[in-house]
Design a protein around this motif. Structure first.
Motif, PDB file in Angstrom:
ATOM      1  N   ASP A  17       0.752  -1.265  -0.079  1.00  0.00           N
ATOM      2  CA  ASP A  17      -0.037   0.129  -0.002  1.00  0.00           C
ATOM      3  C   ASP A  17       0.813   1.117  -0.034  1.00  0.00           C
ATOM      4  OD1 ASP A  17      -2.344  -1.494  -0.028  1.00  0.00           O
ATOM      5  OD2 ASP A  17      -2.305  -1.723   2.245  1.00  0.00           O
ATOM      6  N   GLY A  18       2.123   1.085  -0.346  1.00  0.00           N
ATOM      7  CA  GLY A  18       2.900   2.406  -0.040  1.00  0.00           C
ATOM      8  C   GLY A  18       4.461   2.009  -0.248  1.00  0.00           C
ATOM      9  N   TRP A  19       5.072   2.606   0.792  1.00  0.00           N
ATOM     10  CA  TRP A  19       6.547   2.718   0.793  1.00  0.00           C
ATOM     11  C   TRP A  19       6.912   2.327   2.381  1.00  0.00           C
ATOM     12  CZ3 TRP A  19      10.076   1.879  -2.678  1.00  0.00           C
ATOM     13  CH2 TRP A  19      11.295   2.211  -2.403  1.00  0.00           C
ATOM     14  N   GLN A  20       7.439   1.205   2.676  1.00  0.00           N
ATOM     15  CA  GLN A  20       7.834   0.872   3.918  1.00  0.00           C
ATOM     16  C   GLN A  20       9.232   1.500   4.579  1.00  0.00           C
ATOM     17  OE1 GLN A  20       8.378  -3.331   5.160  1.00  0.00           O
ATOM     18  NE2 GLN A  20       6.583  -2.952   6.255  1.00  0.00           N
ATOM     19  N   ILE A  21       9.059   2.430   5.559  1.00  0.00           N
ATOM     20  CA  ILE A  21      10.346   2.994   5.928  1.00  0.00           C
ATOM     21  C   ILE A  21      10.726   2.733   7.373  1.00  0.00           C
ATOM     22  CG2 ILE A  21      10.231   4.779   4.499  1.00  0.00           C
ATOM     23  CD1 ILE A  21       9.219   6.732   6.316  1.00  0.00           C
ATOM     24  N   ALA A  22      11.928   3.048   7.714  1.00  0.00           N
ATOM     25  CA  ALA A  22      12.108   3.212   9.352  1.00  0.00           C
ATOM     26  C   ALA A  22      11.849   4.310   9.991  1.00  0.00           C
ATOM     27  CB  ALA A  22      13.602   2.510   9.383  1.00  0.00           C
ATOM     28  N   GLY A  23      11.598   4.721  10.934  1.00  0.00           N
ATOM     29  CA  GLY A  23      11.354   5.858  11.917  1.00  0.00           C
ATOM     30  C   GLY A  23      12.713   6.378  11.940  1.00  0.00           C
ATOM     31  N   GLY A  24      12.799   7.827  12.227  1.00  0.00           N
ATOM     32  CA  GLY A  24      13.938   8.606  12.384  1.00  0.00           C
ATOM     33  C   GLY A  24      14.614   8.290  13.518  1.00  0.00           C
ATOM     34  N   HIS A  49      10.597   0.137  13.213  1.00  0.00           N
ATOM     35  CA  HIS A  49      11.354  -0.290  11.976  1.00  0.00           C
ATOM     36  C   HIS A  49      10.721  -0.487  10.802  1.00  0.00           C
ATOM     37  CE1 HIS A  49      15.065  -0.612  14.262  1.00  0.00           C
ATOM     38  NE2 HIS A  49      14.479  -0.753  15.175  1.00  0.00           N
ATOM     39  N   ALA A  50       9.371  -0.400  10.813  1.00  0.00           N
ATOM     40  CA  ALA A  50       8.266  -0.857   9.585  1.00  0.00           C
ATOM     41  C   ALA A  50       7.295  -0.128   9.561  1.00  0.00           C
ATOM     42  CB  ALA A  50       8.279  -2.249   9.505  1.00  0.00           C
ATOM     43  N   ARG A  51       7.461   1.010   9.008  1.00  0.00           N
ATOM     44  CA  ARG A  51       6.041   2.060   8.785  1.00  0.00           C
ATOM     45  C   ARG A  51       6.000   2.220   7.222  1.00  0.00           C
ATOM     46  NH1 ARG A  51       4.862   7.942  11.275  1.00  0.00           N
ATOM     47  NH2 ARG A  51       2.798   8.097  10.310  1.00  0.00           N
ATOM     48  N   THR A  52       4.639   1.935   6.945  1.00  0.00           N
ATOM     49  CA  THR A  52       4.014   2.215   5.811  1.00  0.00           C
ATOM     50  C   THR A  52       3.742   3.677   5.413  1.00  0.00           C
ATOM     51  OG1 THR A  52       3.622  -0.099   5.437  1.00  0.00           O
ATOM     52  CG2 THR A  52       2.843   1.449   3.777  1.00  0.00           C
ATOM     53  N   VAL A  53       4.071   4.395   4.454  1.00  0.00           N
ATOM     54  CA  VAL A  53       3.523   5.738   4.224  1.00  0.00           C
ATOM     55  C   VAL A  53       3.168   5.632   2.697  1.00  0.00           C
ATOM     56  CG1 VAL A  53       5.341   7.002   5.771  1.00  0.00           C
ATOM     57  CG2 VAL A  53       5.842   6.423   3.593  1.00  0.00           C
ATOM     58  N   PRO A  54       2.271   6.561   2.319  1.00  0.00           N
ATOM     59  CA  PRO A  54       1.824   6.605   1.103  1.00  0.00           C
ATOM     60  C   PRO A  54       3.221   6.716  -0.110  1.00  0.00           C
ATOM     61  CG  PRO A  54       0.717   8.085   2.532  1.00  0.00           C
ATOM     62  CD  PRO A  54       1.904   7.619   3.160  1.00  0.00           C
ATOM     63  N   PHE A  55       3.121   5.966  -1.185  1.00  0.00           N
ATOM     64  CA  PHE A  55       4.018   6.336  -2.338  1.00  0.00           C
ATOM     65  C   PHE A  55       4.470   7.237  -2.551  1.00  0.00           C
ATOM     66  CE2 PHE A  55       5.744   5.278  -6.602  1.00  0.00           C
ATOM     67  CZ  PHE A  55       6.996   4.685  -6.145  1.00  0.00           C
ATOM     68  N   GLU A  56       3.376   8.568  -2.483  1.00  0.00           N
ATOM     69  CA  GLU A  56       3.465   9.777  -3.060  1.00  0.00           C
ATOM     70  C   GLU A  56       4.464  10.499  -2.293  1.00  0.00           C
ATOM     71  OE1 GLU A  56      -0.041   7.949  -4.801  1.00  0.00           O
ATOM     72  OE2 GLU A  56       0.668   8.271  -2.697  1.00  0.00           O
ATOM     73  N   ASP A  57       4.479  10.196  -0.930  1.00  0.00           N
ATOM     74  CA  ASP A  57       5.322  10.671   0.140  1.00  0.00           C
ATOM     75  C   ASP A  57       6.757  10.512   0.016  1.00  0.00           C
ATOM     76  OD1 ASP A  57       3.177  11.932   1.360  1.00  0.00           O
ATOM     77  OD2 ASP A  57       3.278  10.750   3.202  1.00  0.00           O
ATOM     78  N   ALA A  58       6.930   8.887  -0.444  1.00  0.00           N
ATOM     79  CA  ALA A  58       8.285   8.469  -0.460  1.00  0.00           C
ATOM     80  C   ALA A  58       8.925   9.268  -2.095  1.00  0.00           C
ATOM     81  CB  ALA A  58       8.154   6.986  -0.903  1.00  0.00           C
ATOM     82  N   LEU A  59       8.008   9.565  -2.867  1.00  0.00           N
ATOM     83  CA  LEU A  59       8.414  10.148  -4.053  1.00  0.00           C
ATOM     84  C   LEU A  59       8.981  11.607  -3.725  1.00  0.00           C
ATOM     85  CD1 LEU A  59       6.005   9.155  -6.789  1.00  0.00           C
ATOM     86  CD2 LEU A  59       8.411   8.402  -6.363  1.00  0.00           C
TER      87      LEU A  59
END
Length: 73
Positions: A17-24, A49-59
């Motif tokens: 559902d988007g892009w998985q990133i780790a917290g800051g 360690h694994a949070r999904t954000v919208p792909f648009e945010d990752a872009l």
């Protein structure tokens, strides 16, 4: 530390559902800082360690990235 330029680094993996990133405030983000980089999500105080954000945010972050690391956690 003598570093004058710190590359902006985006790390993550595509998720359903988007892009998985780790917290800051994770080990992942600290590795980047220790290596002389700037984690693009460093203003986030999450330790997840694994949070999904919208792909648009990752872009948006990707446009600022000097380095984009894609791979499994």
């Amino acid at each position: 530390d003598g570093v004058t330029t710190r590359p902006n680094v985006l790390v993550g993996t595509p998720a359903r559902d988007g892009w998985q990133i780790a917290g800051g405030r994770t080990v992942h983000s600290q590795f980047i800082v220790d290596a002389g980089g700037r984690y693009l999500w460093d203003d986030n105080t999450s330790t997840e360690h694994a949070r999904t954000v919208p792909f648009e945010d990752a872009l948006v972050w990707a446009r600022q990235a000097d380095v984009w690391l894609i791979g499994p956690d």
